[in-house]
Design a protein around this motif. Structure first.
Motif, PDB file in Angstrom:
ATOM      1  N   MET A 144     -14.861 -10.446 -19.781  1.00  0.00           N
ATOM      2  CA  MET A 144     -13.687 -10.484 -18.926  1.00  0.00           C
ATOM      3  C   MET A 144     -13.916 -11.550 -17.860  1.00  0.00           C
ATOM      4  SD  MET A 144     -12.094  -7.451 -16.497  1.00  0.00           S
ATOM      5  CE  MET A 144     -11.743  -6.353 -17.844  1.00  0.00           C
ATOM      6  N   SER A 145     -12.935 -12.394 -17.694  1.00  0.00           N
ATOM      7  CA  SER A 145     -13.057 -13.440 -16.678  1.00  0.00           C
ATOM      8  C   SER A 145     -12.932 -12.823 -15.286  1.00  0.00           C
ATOM      9  CB  SER A 145     -11.985 -14.505 -16.879  1.00  0.00           C
ATOM     10  OG  SER A 145     -10.726 -14.010 -16.486  1.00  0.00           O
ATOM     11  N   LEU A 146     -13.402 -13.563 -14.324  1.00  0.00           N
ATOM     12  CA  LEU A 146     -13.345 -13.092 -12.938  1.00  0.00           C
ATOM     13  C   LEU A 146     -11.902 -12.888 -12.494  1.00  0.00           C
ATOM     14  CD1 LEU A 146     -15.193 -12.367 -10.610  1.00  0.00           C
ATOM     15  CD2 LEU A 146     -15.016 -14.715  -9.818  1.00  0.00           C
ATOM     16  N   SER A 147     -11.039 -13.791 -12.923  1.00  0.00           N
ATOM     17  CA  SER A 147      -9.624 -13.697 -12.560  1.00  0.00           C
ATOM     18  C   SER A 147      -8.978 -12.434 -13.139  1.00  0.00           C
ATOM     19  CB  SER A 147      -8.885 -14.932 -13.067  1.00  0.00           C
ATOM     20  OG  SER A 147      -7.510 -14.819 -12.796  1.00  0.00           O
ATOM     21  N   SER A 148      -9.254 -12.143 -14.405  1.00  0.00           N
ATOM     22  CA  SER A 148      -8.669 -10.947 -15.012  1.00  0.00           C
ATOM     23  C   SER A 148      -9.278  -9.679 -14.419  1.00  0.00           C
ATOM     24  CB  SER A 148      -8.809 -10.968 -16.528  1.00  0.00           C
ATOM     25  OG  SER A 148     -10.155 -10.993 -16.913  1.00  0.00           O
ATOM     26  N   HIS A 149     -10.554  -9.742 -14.064  1.00  0.00           N
ATOM     27  CA  HIS A 149     -11.201  -8.597 -13.411  1.00  0.00           C
ATOM     28  C   HIS A 149     -10.547  -8.341 -12.053  1.00  0.00           C
ATOM     29  CE1 HIS A 149     -14.275  -5.729 -12.326  1.00  0.00           C
ATOM     30  NE2 HIS A 149     -14.615  -6.443 -11.279  1.00  0.00           N
ATOM     31  N   LEU A 150     -10.284  -9.402 -11.315  1.00  0.00           N
ATOM     32  CA  LEU A 150      -9.636  -9.290 -10.015  1.00  0.00           C
ATOM     33  C   LEU A 150      -8.237  -8.693 -10.160  1.00  0.00           C
ATOM     34  CD1 LEU A 150      -9.776  -9.848  -6.986  1.00  0.00           C
ATOM     35  CD2 LEU A 150      -8.948 -12.159  -7.457  1.00  0.00           C
ATOM     36  N   GLN A 151      -7.491  -9.137 -11.147  1.00  0.00           N
ATOM     37  CA  GLN A 151      -6.147  -8.604 -11.374  1.00  0.00           C
ATOM     38  C   GLN A 151      -6.202  -7.120 -11.723  1.00  0.00           C
ATOM     39  OE1 GLN A 151      -3.253 -10.054 -10.703  1.00  0.00           O
ATOM     40  NE2 GLN A 151      -4.498 -11.742  -9.945  1.00  0.00           N
ATOM     41  N   GLU A 152      -7.187  -6.735 -12.517  1.00  0.00           N
ATOM     42  CA  GLU A 152      -7.342  -5.324 -12.884  1.00  0.00           C
ATOM     43  C   GLU A 152      -7.670  -4.479 -11.652  1.00  0.00           C
ATOM     44  OE1 GLU A 152      -7.024  -2.124 -15.258  1.00  0.00           O
ATOM     45  OE2 GLU A 152      -6.573  -4.190 -15.827  1.00  0.00           O
ATOM     46  N   LEU A 153      -8.539  -4.983 -10.785  1.00  0.00           N
ATOM     47  CA  LEU A 153      -8.871  -4.266  -9.555  1.00  0.00           C
ATOM     48  C   LEU A 153      -7.635  -4.101  -8.672  1.00  0.00           C
ATOM     49  CD1 LEU A 153     -12.312  -5.851  -8.577  1.00  0.00           C
ATOM     50  CD2 LEU A 153     -11.900  -3.563  -9.487  1.00  0.00           C
ATOM     51  N   LYS A 154      -6.829  -5.143  -8.594  1.00  0.00           N
ATOM     52  CA  LYS A 154      -5.612  -5.073  -7.782  1.00  0.00           C
ATOM     53  C   LYS A 154      -4.629  -4.056  -8.349  1.00  0.00           C
ATOM     54  CE  LYS A 154      -5.821  -9.625  -5.656  1.00  0.00           C
ATOM     55  NZ  LYS A 154      -5.149 -10.913  -5.443  1.00  0.00           N
ATOM     56  N   LYS A 155      -4.538  -3.972  -9.672  1.00  0.00           N
ATOM     57  CA  LYS A 155      -3.667  -2.974 -10.299  1.00  0.00           C
ATOM     58  C   LYS A 155      -4.154  -1.564  -9.974  1.00  0.00           C
ATOM     59  CE  LYS A 155      -2.311  -5.696 -14.309  1.00  0.00           C
ATOM     60  NZ  LYS A 155      -2.425  -5.799 -15.774  1.00  0.00           N
ATOM     61  N   LYS A 156      -5.456  -1.357 -10.063  1.00  0.00           N
ATOM     62  CA  LYS A 156      -6.023  -0.045  -9.753  1.00  0.00           C
ATOM     63  C   LYS A 156      -5.795   0.309  -8.283  1.00  0.00           C
ATOM     64  CE  LYS A 156      -9.655  -0.059 -13.253  1.00  0.00           C
ATOM     65  NZ  LYS A 156     -11.103  -0.083 -13.504  1.00  0.00           N
ATOM     66  N   HIS A 157      -5.934  -0.675  -7.403  1.00  0.00           N
ATOM     67  CA  HIS A 157      -5.715  -0.464  -5.973  1.00  0.00           C
ATOM     68  C   HIS A 157      -4.273  -0.035  -5.723  1.00  0.00           C
ATOM     69  CE1 HIS A 157      -5.010  -1.651  -1.745  1.00  0.00           C
ATOM     70  NE2 HIS A 157      -6.237  -1.189  -1.576  1.00  0.00           N
ATOM     71  N   GLN A 158      -3.333  -0.707  -6.369  1.00  0.00           N
ATOM     72  CA  GLN A 158      -1.921  -0.365  -6.199  1.00  0.00           C
ATOM     73  C   GLN A 158      -1.638   1.032  -6.752  1.00  0.00           C
ATOM     74  OE1 GLN A 158       0.518  -2.002  -4.460  1.00  0.00           O
ATOM     75  NE2 GLN A 158       1.561  -0.062  -4.794  1.00  0.00           N
ATOM     76  N   SER A 159      -2.248   1.350  -7.868  1.00  0.00           N
ATOM     77  CA  SER A 159      -2.075   2.676  -8.454  1.00  0.00           C
ATOM     78  C   SER A 159      -2.586   3.764  -7.506  1.00  0.00           C
ATOM     79  CB  SER A 159      -2.820   2.744  -9.791  1.00  0.00           C
ATOM     80  OG  SER A 159      -2.718   4.013 -10.350  1.00  0.00           O
ATOM     81  N   LEU A 160      -3.727   3.513  -6.881  1.00  0.00           N
ATOM     82  CA  LEU A 160      -4.263   4.464  -5.911  1.00  0.00           C
ATOM     83  C   LEU A 160      -3.363   4.564  -4.678  1.00  0.00           C
ATOM     84  CD1 LEU A 160      -8.098   3.779  -6.071  1.00  0.00           C
ATOM     85  CD2 LEU A 160      -6.942   5.912  -6.612  1.00  0.00           C
ATOM     86  N   SER A 161      -2.800   3.443  -4.261  1.00  0.00           N
ATOM     87  CA  SER A 161      -1.867   3.467  -3.128  1.00  0.00           C
ATOM     88  C   SER A 161      -0.680   4.367  -3.449  1.00  0.00           C
ATOM     89  CB  SER A 161      -1.348   2.056  -2.815  1.00  0.00           C
ATOM     90  OG  SER A 161      -2.362   1.267  -2.283  1.00  0.00           O
ATOM     91  N   ASP A 162      -0.155   4.216  -4.648  1.00  0.00           N
ATOM     92  CA  ASP A 162       0.967   5.053  -5.079  1.00  0.00           C
ATOM     93  C   ASP A 162       0.567   6.524  -5.134  1.00  0.00           C
ATOM     94  OD1 ASP A 162       2.404   2.697  -5.330  1.00  0.00           O
ATOM     95  OD2 ASP A 162       2.203   2.610  -7.518  1.00  0.00           O
ATOM     96  N   ALA A 163      -0.642   6.797  -5.633  1.00  0.00           N
ATOM     97  CA  ALA A 163      -1.123   8.176  -5.734  1.00  0.00           C
ATOM     98  C   ALA A 163      -1.298   8.800  -4.348  1.00  0.00           C
ATOM     99  CB  ALA A 163      -2.442   8.218  -6.509  1.00  0.00           C
ATOM    100  N   VAL A 164      -1.792   8.024  -3.393  1.00  0.00           N
ATOM    101  CA  VAL A 164      -1.969   8.520  -2.025  1.00  0.00           C
ATOM    102  C   VAL A 164      -0.609   8.852  -1.417  1.00  0.00           C
ATOM    103  CG1 VAL A 164      -2.632   7.855   0.330  1.00  0.00           C
ATOM    104  CG2 VAL A 164      -4.185   7.400  -1.563  1.00  0.00           C
ATOM    105  N   GLU A 165       0.353   7.947  -1.581  1.00  0.00           N
ATOM    106  CA  GLU A 165       1.694   8.201  -1.038  1.00  0.00           C
ATOM    107  C   GLU A 165       2.306   9.465  -1.649  1.00  0.00           C
ATOM    108  OE1 GLU A 165       4.504   4.987  -0.945  1.00  0.00           O
ATOM    109  OE2 GLU A 165       2.935   3.556  -0.431  1.00  0.00           O
ATOM    110  N   LYS A 166       2.178   9.583  -2.949  1.00  0.00           N
ATOM    111  CA  LYS A 166       2.734  10.751  -3.644  1.00  0.00           C
ATOM    112  C   LYS A 166       2.044  12.028  -3.179  1.00  0.00           C
ATOM    113  CE  LYS A 166       3.685  12.543  -8.244  1.00  0.00           C
ATOM    114  NZ  LYS A 166       3.556  12.335  -9.682  1.00  0.00           N
TER     115      LYS A 166
END
Length: 58
Positions: free
Chosen positions: A1-23
């Motif tokens: 996995m490239s660094l760029s794709s790894h970074l994008q995956e981390l950002k997706k997980k971060h957003q998912s956690l943000s949504d979970a916290v709000e919910k």
């Protein structure tokens, strides 16, 4: 996995956690410990994202 794709995956997980916290915070019977754990996970991801973004590009 490239660094760029790894970074994008981390950002997706971060957003998912943000949504979970709000919910979770909007739910009347949610466990405060669960919310705290979600926030800790979110912070760890944010720190990892920051480290990757701070690295100089090759």
């Amino acid at each position: 996995m490239s660094l760029s794709s790894h970074l994008q995956e981390l950002k997706k997980k971060h957003q998912s956690l943000s949504d979970a916290v709000e919910k979770a915070q909007a739910s009347p019977g949610i466990d405060d410990l669960r919310v705290a754990e979600l926030k800790k996970q979110k912070l760890r991801l944010k720190e990892e994202i920051s480290k990757i973004e701070a690295q100089p590009a090759h």
